[in-house]
Write an enzyme that holds these catalytic residues in place. Structure first.
Site, PDB file in Angstrom:
ATOM      1  CB  SER A   1     -63.511 -91.866 -49.301  1.00 49.40           C
ATOM      2  OG  SER A   1     -62.442 -92.651 -49.786  1.00 49.40           O
TER       3      SER A   1
ATOM      4  CE  LYS B   1     -59.227 -92.450 -47.783  1.00 54.86           C
ATOM      5  NZ  LYS B   1     -59.734 -92.957 -49.074  1.00 54.86           N
TER       6      LYS B   1
ATOM      7  CB  SER C   1     -61.858 -92.864 -52.864  1.00 60.32           C
ATOM      8  OG  SER C   1     -63.195 -93.115 -52.522  1.00 60.32           O
TER       9      SER C   1
END
Lengths: 95, 517
Positions: free
Chosen positions: B158, B83, B182
């Site tokens: 997210s 990420k 997330s």
């Protein structure tokens, strides 16, 4: 407590954000709805409850007092929007 | 359309065995994923940057070292996606924000350093909501990510890119972060496995901070076994993160196949309330029946303060965020506004105020430095980030601190105590990850509160600091994945994984794949 347009303008200065008229208008409504929702927390009795700032109870963590290399100046300045190879440059602060 | 290598469908643990036994090379495996990305990424948009060249170079070096008989790291040759919120000095770290569009970190985060030391092949950087704020990945400043099960739907967030790239077989393993759900929420909506570790289990050093008392890094993969492998590779104490826990890391991937004897599973009565989709509820209840058939005892437990978790979270997280994001000032790094335009704007405003003889207005006019901060931040941050900074600044401002922040911290303790009580009765808590399956792109973007409520079942684990896992437990009639969430007491990741594995072995939900080609 209802949030007003004036509150939003004041908070935008504290938050160092510059909001245009449309943004202030929209945020006033949105923040008011969110604050109204979180106001439900007032219904929870919390007398005598210690606030919990961290998921794991924090304690002092000591490190030996040893000199270690720090970030070289060149690398620290590498991402700066403006610098003179020695320092970060900003617009005039005085005057 | 080229035929993709069957390697992309193979679990990471099996790939690792084949790499170790010399049946496949790291280059062959990396190329298989690079090909899958070339074919599929245009439709999904999971990656902000694919680093194929770098990945292939790493793979060549690993194969070379293996040939020479050198000692290799424990993930040697396995591709991992990261990420775009964890610093990696060999690339940019943008947090999907204009603010950090060109930011090149001067150091590696501990998680990235551990992946490099383990000889993982770093495939690329995945999309996310800007600064990890959001539940759909639509808050990315750069692109949307589509759910591989239905391209019109959001992957969740997210860590939407992290979940979507695994679901679409564009990475066998990926790293996400979880501040309010997330990792678990997008894993649930994309039909993969995602684990949020105990707060402090994985170092946060070099993780760009959102809400420091809630943020935690964790693994996503297609099986619980693969998640265990990645977790044990990134977990552990780190002197550079004073909140990281100084506890040994068990070999999760070894113990995972031992079933839990006399397992007691708790169902939270408050989870099965209004708003829970009936198909999601049936799938979760069916999963509970599977546990019963495996010998588990199921008990109802109560988390009476769970209904206040979202409100508590949306005070604490924005407060911490407003403080953490104060560092983006346009001075040290990140976006800075155009100085000439900024000074011209100020001069124009001053002229108008002087013309109107507005003494108060002149008194209040920003200095050039303050205006530089304000313009830089307003240009660099997207709407959701501004909203949360505003909310947090408001809640922390004079006169409101006690009413909001302090109150929320007290309720947070009550939420933690609920879990402590429940875990006296049961070993694991089971329930839905989300109340609904994947929602349509655009469906919630205009209603921030509706988007916040998606976190209903996940935020409590962050507030309490306990570990949680999301794993596939079925599909709705539209063919969208449904996630089962399991929660365990602090540092009981081993129990969590063994419990999840038991369920996974009893069904084949995790083997269902979206139609990609």
């Amino acid at each position: 407590m209802a949030i007003t347009r004036d509150d939003v303008e004041k908070v935008s200065l504290l938050a160092r954000l510059q909001l245009n008229g449309e943004e202030i208008e929209r945020l006033t409504g949105e923040l008011a709805r969110i604050v109204e929702y979180v106001d439900h927390l007032n219904e929870v009795p919390t007398e005598g409850i210690e606030p919990m700032a961290h998921a794991v109870e924090v304690h002092n963590v000591f490190a030996p007092d040893e000199i270690q290399p720090s970030l070289p100046r060149e690398e620290a300045l590498a991402n700066a929007p403006s610098h003179n190879n020695r320092a970060f440059l900003v617009p005039p602060v005085l005057g | 359309m080229p035929t993709l290598s069957p390697l992309i469908y193979t679990p990471a643990t099996e790939l690792l065995r084949r790499l170790q036994e010399g049946e496949i090379s790291a280059v062959e495996l990396t190329q298989a994923y690079v090909d899958a990305i070339a074919t599929r990424e245009q439709r999904i948009g999971a990656y902000l940057r694919v680093e194929a060249e770098r990945a292939l170079q790493q793979a060549i070096a690993i194969d070379d070292r293996r040939r020479k008989g050198h000692t290799l790291g424990k993930l040697a040759g396995l591709p991992v996606a990261v990420k775009d919120v964890l610093c990696d000095k060999s690339t940019r770290t943008t947090c999907a924000s204009r603010m950090l569009e060109n930011f090149r970190p001067p150091y590696d985060s501990t998680v990235v350093a551990k992946l490099k030391a383990a000889d993982a092949v770093l495939l690329g950087r995945t999309n996310m909501d800007e600064f990890a704020m959001g539940g759909s990945t639509e808050n990315s400043a750069f692109q949307i990510t589509r759910n591989p099960w239905d391209l019109e739907r959001a992957p969740g967030g997210s860590s939407g890119g992290a979940a979507a790239c695994v679901a679409a077989e564009m990475a066998p393993l990926s790293i996400g972060t979880d501040t309010g759900g997330s990792i678990r929420q997008p894993a649930g909506l994309c039909g993969v496995v995602g684990l949020k570790p105990t707060y402090g289990r994985v170092s946060r050093y070099g993780l760009v901070a959102f809400a420091s008392s809630l943020d935690q890094v964790g693994p996503l993969a297609r099986t619980t076994q693969d998640v265990a492998l990645l977790l044990e590779s990134i977990a552990g104490h780190d002197p550079r993160d004073s909140t990281s826990l100084d506890q040994p890391v068990p070999e999760y991937s070894k113990s995972i196949s031992e079933p839990l004897k006399g397992l007691r599973i708790g169902l939270v009565q408050e989870h099965f309330a209004e708003g829970l989709d009936s198909e999601v509820e049936s799938a979760v209840r069916e999963a509970i029946r599977v546990y019963e058939s495996l010998g588990a005892v199921v008990k109802m437990v109560s988390l009476p303060h769970s209904k206040h978790a979202v409100a508590t979270y949306y005070v604490i997280a924005p407060c911490e965020a407003s403080s953490n994001l104060a560092r983006y000032d346009g001075v040290h790094y990140g976006h800075r506004t155009d100085q000439v335009a900024m000074l011209a704007e100020l001069a124009e405003e001053r002229k108008l105020l002087e013309g109107a003889k507005d003494e108060v207005g002149l008194e209040r006019l920003d200095s050039s430095l303050v205006r530089m901060y304000r313009r830089s931040r307003s240009e660099g941050f997207g709407q959701e980030v501004k909203r949360r900074i505003m909310l947090g600044t408001y809640a922390l401002s004079a006169g409101y601190y006690d009413a909001y922040y302090l109150k929320a911290l007290k309720v947070r303790r009550l939420i933690r105590q609920d879990f402590d009580h429940a875990f006296c009765e049961v070993d694991l808590i089971a329930g839905p990850v989300t109340a609904q399956t994947a929602f349509r792109l655009g469906e919630k973007v205009d209603d921030p509160l509706a988007m916040y409520l998606v976190d209903l079942y996940t935020v409590s684990a962050n507030l309490a600091g306990i570990p949680g896992i999301s794993l596939p437990c079925g599909f709705d009639k539209a063919g969208l994945p449904i996630g089962l969430q399991l929660l365990a007491p602090p540092l009981e990741e081993e129990r969590l994984l063994r419990g999840a594995y038991m369920y996974e072995q009893a069904n084949d939900w995790h083997k269902h794949r979206p139609k990609m080609d």
